[in-house]
Design an enzyme around this catalytic site. Sequence first.
Site, PDB file in Angstrom:
ATOM      1  N   VAL A  53     -27.161  -6.555 -76.373  1.00 18.01           N
ATOM      2  CA  VAL A  53     -27.949  -7.440 -77.223  1.00 18.01           C
ATOM      3  C   VAL A  53     -29.401  -7.495 -76.776  1.00 18.01           C
ATOM      4  CG1 VAL A  53     -28.239  -9.809 -78.018  1.00 18.01           C
ATOM      5  CG2 VAL A  53     -25.953  -8.827 -77.845  1.00 18.01           C
ATOM      6  N   CYS A  54     -29.619  -7.672 -75.495  1.00 25.53           N
ATOM      7  CA  CYS A  54     -30.974  -7.901 -74.999  1.00 25.53           C
ATOM      8  C   CYS A  54     -31.969  -6.801 -75.340  1.00 25.53           C
ATOM      9  CB  CYS A  54     -30.946  -8.161 -73.508  1.00 25.53           C
ATOM     10  SG  CYS A  54     -30.204  -9.753 -73.126  1.00 25.53           S
ATOM     11  N   PRO A  55     -31.643  -5.523 -75.188  1.00 23.66           N
ATOM     12  CA  PRO A  55     -32.641  -4.506 -75.544  1.00 23.66           C
ATOM     13  C   PRO A  55     -33.109  -4.608 -76.989  1.00 23.66           C
ATOM     14  CG  PRO A  55     -30.941  -3.522 -74.203  1.00 23.66           C
ATOM     15  CD  PRO A  55     -30.482  -4.927 -74.542  1.00 23.66           C
TER      16      PRO A  55
END
Length: 85
Positions: A53-55
């Site tokens: 999710v973070c990227p």
Amino acid sequence: MFSNTKDATLCRPMPSFEIVYVENGIFHDFTFDNYLGKYIVLFFYDIKDNPKVCPEEIITISKNMKLFKELDVVLLAVSNDNVFT
């Protein structure tokens, strides 16, 4: 920009917390005093426990940096990484 507006807390006073940050290899104690009177987007991310999710979120924010600057919004990103990472 938000996939779910319930995830964002807008126009609320910034919570107080203590944190050490590293900029150009130098350790600093963080303070919000430098940002009084400004709008701040405080972005917490966890790449270690949520790598998929973070990227995507970081890329979306990065693509919109011009908009943040035009609106005179300060973007602060906080990770749970060790300061030596």
